[in-house]
Design a protein around this motif. Sequence first.
Motif, mmCIF file in Angstrom:
data_model
loop_
_atom_site.group_PDB
_atom_site.id
_atom_site.type_symbol
_atom_site.label_atom_id
_atom_site.label_comp_id
_atom_site.label_asym_id
_atom_site.label_seq_id
_atom_site.Cartn_x
_atom_site.Cartn_y
_atom_site.Cartn_z
ATOM 1 N N ASP B 219 -17.163 -0.923 -11.599
ATOM 2 C CA ASP B 219 -17.456 0.476 -10.996
ATOM 3 C C ASP B 219 -17.327 0.500 -9.467
ATOM 4 N N PRO B 220 -16.222 1.415 -9.057
ATOM 5 C CA PRO B 220 -15.881 1.524 -7.809
ATOM 6 C C PRO B 220 -16.593 2.252 -6.904
ATOM 7 N N THR B 221 -17.816 1.595 -6.526
ATOM 8 C CA THR B 221 -18.720 2.203 -5.750
ATOM 9 C C THR B 221 -18.451 2.093 -4.143
ATOM 10 N N ARG B 222 -19.415 1.613 -3.334
ATOM 11 C CA ARG B 222 -18.986 1.477 -1.904
ATOM 12 C C ARG B 222 -17.536 0.800 -1.717
ATOM 13 N N GLY B 223 -16.785 1.439 -1.071
ATOM 14 C CA GLY B 223 -15.484 0.817 -0.777
ATOM 15 C C GLY B 223 -14.474 1.425 -1.676
ATOM 16 N N GLY B 224 -15.016 2.090 -2.736
ATOM 17 C CA GLY B 224 -13.940 3.079 -3.667
ATOM 18 C C GLY B 224 -12.919 2.387 -4.429
ATOM 19 N N LEU B 225 -12.186 3.013 -4.971
ATOM 20 C CA LEU B 225 -10.958 2.070 -5.844
ATOM 21 C C LEU B 225 -10.176 1.273 -5.179
ATOM 22 N N ALA B 226 -9.883 1.665 -3.994
ATOM 23 C CA ALA B 226 -9.247 0.520 -3.287
ATOM 24 C C ALA B 226 -9.753 -0.776 -3.168
ATOM 25 N N THR B 227 -11.130 -0.821 -2.762
ATOM 26 C CA THR B 227 -11.866 -2.205 -2.758
ATOM 27 C C THR B 227 -12.011 -2.811 -4.118
ATOM 28 N N THR B 228 -12.220 -2.101 -5.069
ATOM 29 C CA THR B 228 -12.319 -2.553 -6.455
ATOM 30 C C THR B 228 -11.120 -3.196 -6.862
ATOM 31 N N LEU B 229 -9.916 -2.573 -6.830
ATOM 32 C CA LEU B 229 -8.680 -3.010 -7.283
ATOM 33 C C LEU B 229 -8.415 -4.305 -6.232
ATOM 34 N N ASN B 230 -8.623 -4.191 -5.123
ATOM 35 C CA ASN B 230 -8.414 -5.664 -4.405
ATOM 36 C C ASN B 230 -9.377 -6.734 -4.830
ATOM 37 N N GLU B 231 -10.383 -6.519 -5.236
ATOM 38 C CA GLU B 231 -11.418 -7.441 -5.452
ATOM 39 C C GLU B 231 -10.953 -8.076 -6.920
ATOM 40 N N ILE B 232 -10.419 -7.264 -7.793
ATOM 41 C CA ILE B 232 -9.817 -7.867 -9.215
ATOM 42 C C ILE B 232 -8.480 -8.688 -8.662
ATOM 43 N N ALA B 233 -7.807 -7.992 -7.958
ATOM 44 C CA ALA B 233 -6.668 -8.594 -7.477
ATOM 45 C C ALA B 233 -6.851 -10.089 -7.117
ATOM 46 N N PHE B 234 -7.905 -10.182 -6.282
ATOM 47 C CA PHE B 234 -8.040 -11.630 -5.529
ATOM 48 C C PHE B 234 -8.870 -12.332 -6.367
ATOM 49 N N GLN B 235 -9.893 -11.741 -7.186
ATOM 50 C CA GLN B 235 -10.633 -12.853 -7.983
ATOM 51 C C GLN B 235 -9.784 -13.203 -9.067
ATOM 52 N N SER B 236 -8.881 -12.507 -9.798
ATOM 53 C CA SER B 236 -8.016 -12.958 -10.906
ATOM 54 C C SER B 236 -6.677 -13.577 -10.473
ATOM 55 N N GLN B 237 -6.232 -13.489 -9.000
ATOM 56 C CA GLN B 237 -5.185 -13.932 -8.277
ATOM 57 C C GLN B 237 -3.917 -13.355 -9.295
ATOM 58 N N VAL B 238 -3.771 -12.039 -9.238
ATOM 59 C CA VAL B 238 -2.718 -11.198 -9.736
ATOM 60 C C VAL B 238 -2.539 -10.148 -9.153
#
Lengths: 336, 336
Positions: B219-238
């Motif tokens: 859920d893109p809460t604090r930091g919004g969609l930009a943060t959530t997508l970056n977190e997923i990209a970082f964690q999955s290395q994609v």
Amino acid sequence: MNLDKIFLDQGSGGRSSRELIEKLFIPKFKNSYLNELNDSAVFELGGAKLALTTDSFVVDPIFFPGGDIGSLAVCGTVNDLAMRGARPCYLSAGFIIEEGFLIKDLEQILFSMEKIAREADIQIVTGDTKVVPKGAADKIFINTSGIGLVPLHIDIAGQNAKPGDAVLISGNIGDHGMTILSSREGLFLDSLLKSDVSPLNHMVQKMLKTGSEIHVLRDPTRGGLATTLNEIAFQSQVGIEVFQEAIPIHESVLAASEILGLDPLNMANEGKLVAVLPEIYAETVLAAMKETSYGSGAALIGWVKAENPGKVIMKTAIGGKRLIDMPAGEQLPRIC
Amino acid sequence: MNLDKIFLDQGSGGRSSRELIEKLFIPKFKNSYLNELNDSAVFELGGAKLALTTDSFVVDPIFFPGGDIGSLAVCGTVNDLAMRGARPCYLSAGFIIEEGFLIKDLEQILFSMEKIAREADIQIVTGDTKVVPKGAADKIFINTSGIGLVPLHIDIAGQNAKPGDAVLISGNIGDHGMTILSSREGLFLDSLLKSDVSPLNHMVQKMLKTGSEIHVLRDPTRGGLATTLNEIAFQSQVGIEVFQEAIPIHESVLAASEILGLDPLNMANEGKLVAVLPEIYAETVLAAMKETSYGSGAALIGWVKAENPGKVIMKTAIGGKRLIDMPAGEQLPRIC
């Protein structure tokens, strides 16, 4: 209860707190777990018998002799789980930090949390950090919630005390409360006096390992021993009779209480427990407690009676009887 | 990172928060659950696969169009559990209340909590209330922690995104952030704009019931969609590529963002989720989302790529490409 504004009293853990919870919270969230008013909720989930508990810590000062807000936050939740006979397993930690808070203080607090977590053999597995603008919070507040595994045959709860049961305490009362009071007010007390903040789960495991039946365990935190005994008497609808002389109190806590006109029975403890159990197991469990470092000062302090249900009576040294009530209001805000 | 004092930025949920957590918290509490940096920790206990999560809520104002701190506190934790595929079961609630807080406001907040809890089909089973002196906290802070049951075959986590996966969003972004901003600053926006705060667990259950494989939910809460997508990209290395035109944004959020020079991609949401899943399931899951009231505006917004691991790229309407970074600092303190 004043029905207009929140008063400091209502966070005391004593009678006003209980009224607030009973009149406002319980009717809203009514369910069988919350209604029990125990230290943790115990329920079954996916075949496991679990305990869940939460506590927010707002102690002031955040560093004090014997501990800090971090050690308090871990011990408080570990102990609430242990008081249901649970093995504390996992903790969450939520931080609310005031802008400008010193990183070195935060590091010190995290260090304390980690140290106690290691000692208590639990893991802090999830967390949250909020920062609020300067003035919107005082330094740092920490919430910890914890989950523990309860053996299927264990049923330890405030409503289980029975007439004839022995009442034990694991050591000196009032050390935490008096330490916070003296740190805050700059009183010169015995330099050996420090908060008793400590994780009690290993002691509880040793008590359970004796195979003894234990009816109630409770840690006398906010509101002190007076509140805890009253809660047990109320929940179990029994009378409790304790002997003044049997209740262990550190000399300097006793002396300072007399000077300040405070009652050690109302003072917070953060590393003590009250155990209520059948008389035949009292000696065995007391011996198991005394073998642990946090229970070396354990003592039998009284008995559960059928008479005077809901009341706590203290037999004084000179042979008199005194009714021990819950403290009505706030003795000392931000004690934990 | 400044290593002296805590800055507001460090509670933003964006890059500074991440740095604080990675440099201070993770090294202290290191364990495999915390290291994963997911919305909830998932572990086995007594044979059950459980999720545990915690969140503290410090939103200002405490009442806003579409909700209040109470609905936020329940939805936030329910959603963090749902984002691991868990069925949220039990919640704890810890209140820190400023002396003098109005009882009628507390009642309103408890009412909201109970209403959302009922909708989400969870029980608030344990709680804690602390009252601090006037000025030591701003009105009221609420911590909720929650426990959920995860089906044994479910493994939904930030590190599971795979190249070729579709990226879905459940509806308009930025509604909560813009609502809080406009309530706080007294901006006149479309009177229909309100916070999207809502419990998403039933939508997640419907998505899972389709039998589709889902790799990531967040859920893109604090930091919004930009943060959530970056977190997923970082964690999955994609890499993640999204299409600007496909991202649903309420007209008045878009208009106000342009006037104020803010990016809706960085704005908080409290009733939206991002789903990452194999392309073959995208249509089925999207249809399931659209059938629910909270997912009626769901859309496919992009794809996971093998290229540019750890990066999020947006294809703009005019055919350009823009790197979407995590917001570095604090866009709006006390958003949740």
